[in-house]
Write a protein that holds these residues in place. Sequence first.
Motif, mmCIF file in Angstrom:
data_model
loop_
_atom_site.group_PDB
_atom_site.id
_atom_site.type_symbol
_atom_site.label_atom_id
_atom_site.label_comp_id
_atom_site.label_asym_id
_atom_site.label_seq_id
_atom_site.Cartn_x
_atom_site.Cartn_y
_atom_site.Cartn_z
ATOM 1 N N GLY A 58 -0.359 -1.670 -10.404
ATOM 2 C CA GLY A 58 0.228 -2.056 -9.147
ATOM 3 C C GLY A 58 -0.056 -3.544 -8.419
ATOM 4 N N LEU A 97 3.736 1.630 2.729
ATOM 5 C CA LEU A 97 5.057 2.610 2.462
ATOM 6 C C LEU A 97 4.887 4.077 2.815
ATOM 7 C CD1 LEU A 97 5.380 0.208 0.393
ATOM 8 C CD2 LEU A 97 6.581 1.414 -1.154
ATOM 9 N N ILE A 151 -3.177 10.863 -3.075
ATOM 10 C CA ILE A 151 -2.859 9.506 -3.877
ATOM 11 C C ILE A 151 -1.220 9.170 -3.875
ATOM 12 C CG2 ILE A 151 -2.668 8.589 -6.035
ATOM 13 C CD1 ILE A 151 -5.047 10.353 -7.082
ATOM 14 N N VAL A 171 7.569 -1.533 -6.064
ATOM 15 C CA VAL A 171 8.315 -0.409 -6.344
ATOM 16 C C VAL A 171 8.698 0.422 -5.158
ATOM 17 C CG1 VAL A 171 8.220 1.862 -7.670
ATOM 18 C CG2 VAL A 171 7.269 -0.082 -8.536
ATOM 19 N N GLY A 184 3.112 5.261 -5.701
ATOM 20 C CA GLY A 184 3.121 3.525 -5.591
ATOM 21 C C GLY A 184 2.118 3.118 -6.535
ATOM 22 N N LEU A 193 -7.731 -2.801 -2.993
ATOM 23 C CA LEU A 193 -6.882 -4.098 -3.343
ATOM 24 C C LEU A 193 -5.373 -3.953 -2.433
ATOM 25 C CD1 LEU A 193 -7.245 -5.077 -6.955
ATOM 26 C CD2 LEU A 193 -8.767 -5.630 -5.063
ATOM 27 N N ASN A 216 -6.468 2.316 -13.235
ATOM 28 C CA ASN A 216 -6.282 3.150 -11.987
ATOM 29 C C ASN A 216 -7.698 3.500 -11.616
ATOM 30 O OD1 ASN A 216 -3.786 3.203 -11.079
ATOM 31 N ND2 ASN A 216 -3.446 5.273 -12.135
ATOM 32 N N TYR A 217 -8.602 3.214 -12.306
ATOM 33 C CA TYR A 217 -10.159 3.343 -11.701
ATOM 34 C C TYR A 217 -10.788 1.764 -11.838
ATOM 35 C CZ TYR A 217 -9.798 8.251 -13.100
ATOM 36 O OH TYR A 217 -9.500 9.409 -13.231
ATOM 37 N N ARG A 230 1.049 -1.045 -0.215
ATOM 38 C CA ARG A 230 -0.035 0.038 -0.137
ATOM 39 C C ARG A 230 0.881 1.325 0.093
ATOM 40 N NH1 ARG A 230 -4.444 0.893 4.658
ATOM 41 N NH2 ARG A 230 -2.920 1.380 5.867
ATOM 42 N N SER A 231 0.401 2.218 -0.993
ATOM 43 C CA SER A 231 1.452 3.491 -0.828
ATOM 44 C C SER A 231 0.320 4.599 -0.374
ATOM 45 C CB SER A 231 1.759 3.907 -2.200
ATOM 46 O OG SER A 231 2.988 2.943 -2.340
ATOM 47 N N GLY A 232 -0.654 5.023 -1.104
ATOM 48 C CA GLY A 232 -1.710 5.985 -0.658
ATOM 49 C C GLY A 232 -2.917 5.481 -0.463
ATOM 50 N N GLY A 233 -3.054 4.102 -0.779
ATOM 51 C CA GLY A 233 -4.380 3.697 -0.252
ATOM 52 C C GLY A 233 -5.825 3.880 -0.989
ATOM 53 N N GLY A 267 -2.336 12.785 -11.086
ATOM 54 C CA GLY A 267 -3.643 13.111 -10.938
ATOM 55 C C GLY A 267 -3.817 14.370 -9.799
ATOM 56 N N GLY A 293 -1.644 7.249 -14.481
ATOM 57 C CA GLY A 293 -1.591 8.698 -13.713
ATOM 58 C C GLY A 293 -1.814 9.580 -14.693
ATOM 59 N N ILE A 296 -0.635 5.187 -8.428
ATOM 60 C CA ILE A 296 -0.826 5.988 -9.421
ATOM 61 C C ILE A 296 -0.009 5.746 -10.725
ATOM 62 C CG2 ILE A 296 0.173 8.283 -8.816
ATOM 63 C CD1 ILE A 296 -2.435 9.576 -10.067
ATOM 64 N N CYS A 311 -5.730 14.773 -6.933
ATOM 65 C CA CYS A 311 -6.126 14.462 -5.542
ATOM 66 C C CYS A 311 -4.588 14.245 -4.786
ATOM 67 C CB CYS A 311 -6.895 13.300 -5.207
ATOM 68 S SG CYS A 311 -7.036 12.756 -3.529
HETATM 69 P P1 FDA Z 1 -2.819 1.882 -3.127
HETATM 70 O O1 FDA Z 1 -1.897 2.030 -2.139
HETATM 71 O O2 FDA Z 1 -4.493 1.564 -2.447
HETATM 72 O O3 FDA Z 1 -2.453 0.897 -4.179
HETATM 73 C C1 FDA Z 1 -3.105 0.794 -5.584
HETATM 74 C C2 FDA Z 1 -2.721 -0.358 -6.282
HETATM 75 O O4 FDA Z 1 -1.247 -0.345 -6.468
HETATM 76 C C3 FDA Z 1 -2.673 -1.725 -5.297
HETATM 77 O O5 FDA Z 1 -2.938 -2.801 -5.985
HETATM 78 C C4 FDA Z 1 -1.349 -1.627 -4.563
HETATM 79 O O6 FDA Z 1 -1.212 -2.947 -4.081
HETATM 80 C C5 FDA Z 1 -0.441 -1.163 -5.729
HETATM 81 N N1 FDA Z 1 0.713 -0.325 -5.022
HETATM 82 C C6 FDA Z 1 0.739 0.559 -4.141
HETATM 83 N N2 FDA Z 1 2.077 0.834 -4.138
HETATM 84 C C7 FDA Z 1 2.823 0.079 -4.758
HETATM 85 C C8 FDA Z 1 4.235 0.049 -4.816
HETATM 86 N N3 FDA Z 1 4.985 1.019 -4.234
HETATM 87 N N4 FDA Z 1 4.627 -1.175 -5.761
HETATM 88 C C9 FDA Z 1 3.788 -1.927 -6.259
HETATM 89 N N5 FDA Z 1 2.592 -1.815 -6.191
HETATM 90 C C10 FDA Z 1 1.889 -0.908 -5.379
HETATM 91 N N6 FDA Z 1 -6.348 8.390 -11.124
HETATM 92 C C11 FDA Z 1 -5.431 9.493 -12.042
HETATM 93 O O7 FDA Z 1 -4.706 8.755 -12.719
HETATM 94 N N7 FDA Z 1 -5.712 10.643 -12.035
HETATM 95 C C12 FDA Z 1 -6.459 11.228 -10.986
HETATM 96 O O8 FDA Z 1 -6.680 12.469 -11.101
HETATM 97 C C13 FDA Z 1 -6.962 10.461 -10.002
HETATM 98 N N8 FDA Z 1 -7.451 10.827 -8.952
HETATM 99 C C14 FDA Z 1 -8.193 10.126 -7.763
HETATM 100 C C15 FDA Z 1 -8.752 10.704 -6.822
HETATM 101 C C16 FDA Z 1 -9.254 10.053 -5.879
HETATM 102 C C17 FDA Z 1 -10.054 10.611 -4.537
HETATM 103 C C18 FDA Z 1 -8.984 8.473 -5.647
HETATM 104 C C19 FDA Z 1 -9.591 7.666 -4.580
HETATM 105 C C20 FDA Z 1 -8.286 7.984 -6.750
HETATM 106 C C21 FDA Z 1 -7.959 8.808 -7.976
HETATM 107 N N9 FDA Z 1 -7.256 8.213 -9.008
HETATM 108 C C22 FDA Z 1 -6.742 9.110 -9.849
HETATM 109 C C23 FDA Z 1 -7.069 6.683 -9.013
HETATM 110 C C24 FDA Z 1 -5.604 6.525 -8.475
HETATM 111 O O9 FDA Z 1 -4.590 6.675 -9.397
HETATM 112 C C25 FDA Z 1 -5.566 4.989 -7.991
HETATM 113 O O10 FDA Z 1 -6.350 4.546 -7.255
HETATM 114 C C26 FDA Z 1 -4.377 4.686 -7.776
HETATM 115 O O11 FDA Z 1 -4.115 3.234 -7.867
HETATM 116 C C27 FDA Z 1 -3.883 5.114 -6.256
HETATM 117 O O12 FDA Z 1 -2.478 4.738 -5.852
HETATM 118 P P2 FDA Z 1 -2.359 4.543 -4.188
HETATM 119 O O13 FDA Z 1 -0.868 4.278 -4.100
HETATM 120 O O14 FDA Z 1 -2.884 5.760 -3.560
HETATM 121 O O15 FDA Z 1 -3.393 3.472 -3.831
#
Ligand code: FDA
Length: 513
Positions: free
Chosen positions: A209, A106, A153, A215, A156, A91, A446-447, A82-85, A148, A163, A158, A150
């Motif tokens: 991801g 992370l 995020i 990563v 990891g 997932l 990513n959605y 998990r990076s930003g959750g 993006g 992205g 996005i 937000c």
């Molecule tokens: P999170 O930690 O939940 O990880 C998402 C996935 O990536 C998981 O499967 C995880 O295991 C894997 N992962 C995380 N870190 C990793 C790492 N270091 N190495 C390998 N795998 C890793 N998208 C976009 O393109 N443009 C936008 O403007 C937006 N806006 C937006 C707003 C809001 C409010 C939300 C909730 C989401 C978006 N998104 C978006 C979608 C966003 O890009 C997508 O949800 C990303 O996967 C979020 O990344 P996190 O690290 O936050 O998620």
Amino acid sequence: AVGAGDDAARNLSSCLTSHGVTTFSLPSSPTYAALLNSSIRNLRFALPGVGKPAAVVLPSSKHGLRAAVLCARAAALAVRVRSGGHSYEGLSYTTENRVPFAVIDLAGLSRVRVDGGSATAWAEAGATLGELYHAVGTSSRTLAFPAGSCSTIGLGGIVSGGGFGLLSRKHGLAADNVLDAVLIDPSGNILTRDTMGDDVFWAIRGGGGGSWGVVYAWKLRLVPVPDTITVFTASRTGPVELVAGLVHRWQFVGPNLPDDFYLSVYLPTGGGSSPDSNVSVSFTGQVLGPKRRAMAALRRSFPELGLAASELAETSWLDATAQFAGLATAADLPDRRLGSKQYSKGKSDYVRSPIPLHTMAGIVRYLATGPPEGGCVILDPYGGAMARVGSGATPFPHRAGTLYGVQYQVYWDEDPGEAAPVGWLRSLHAFMAPHVSRAPRGAYVNYLDLDLGVNDWTVAAGGSSEAAVAHARASWGAAYFGDNFDRLVRAKTAVDPGNVFNNAQSIPPLVNV
Ligand code: FDA
């Protein structure tokens, strides 16, 4: 399963301690719930019925991260990174079929080092977009990074999924601007671009991801922006025909403006029980240049919008990112605790031919019947740099010929069960089928949308089968990646043949079958 999880947690705990990693939390610890919930954005996955991890590990160094992967494996726990959750389907902190698992979070790996001279940055993958934007924008008013909007995020997730953001028509996706990466593979090898192989370096930049390893950090190409840019949000309210007319016309404008222009559409749901009710729409704009130029071009190409000079404001890129993230000031960008937590469900589509006016009116009418103040549809303009990158250059296939991306969202604050808003969202998605891309019907990884299909892993290391690959290829694989899916399977088989890094929609390997 609980007993097995307890044993695994004990084994994990002693392994981590022996590697000098002390920042982890077991379910018995008073810090566990706060740490687990810290970055859960979608409350559907914080409910008591959702399986919880045997441990949450919070490494603070690359070597601690490596130890976390190896210790989780040794304890036979599935690994969730998990990076930003912000995963739409949770997932990064849930598993399928109640397989015992550990979350490797992370959040403690969020350092960003900007090198203005070479216009590059190394960013640890646990950094948020807000932390990156703040580091880049405070180092220079004329450097930026396309990703993006937000601020909370994680990089990891996005970057792994592409992205898209307000600079993407000018500079492409975040993933198009990755120069190098540090990836920890399932055996604990620390790989870079030179050592991971071309297929794997290609796969981690858009293949989603959670499939390839962890990563640890990205090396990013920073992009130039003028020191003054123009931003606006223009809202319009009126009868369905007026709003539909504006959105219909936008389809010809948004994807064809010069690359310096970003103009997206936001349509809220609800607003009309009777056919005469007014509905509303807003257009979000960012122009890489002064207000004068923005006004002249938009008045010429989109006179129907009737943009007034008073609606536009000049600002810096850094302040614009704060504004579009809904923050009071740029100083809030690095604050990971900001941002809302709601129950939500999202879906996506791509449009390749403009939707006719009468159909657009039908769509606007349909949205008016949706949850009041609990949903929206966002149309993101492509074209420009998005279309200049080849459809196989990265795993993200939605390039030339794609006019715009569609994002559908419903959200709600209480837990009345998800039936009503999610059911409405699914019916909207079905209603849109004739008007969006077909064979395959595209979606944005990513959605994440588990309605497209899921893997069915029942053990920590998911396994491999021809059936799993065929199922993925025919469902979410085709939607997210089109013709790029088979190269992703090759990359997966090369870097993670044992399927250690798996989730409900990870890429399956194809080994000895
Ligand atoms: P999170 O930690 O939940 O990880 C998402 C996935 O990536 C998981 O499967 C995880 O295991 C894997 N992962 C995380 N870190 C990793 C790492 N270091 N190495 C390998 N795998 C890793 N998208 C976009 O393109 N443009 C936008 O403007 C937006 N806006 C937006 C707003 C809001 C409010 C939300 C909730 C989401 C978006 N998104 C978006 C979608 C966003 O890009 C997508 O949800 C990303 O996967 C979020 O990344 P996190 O690290 O936050 O998620």
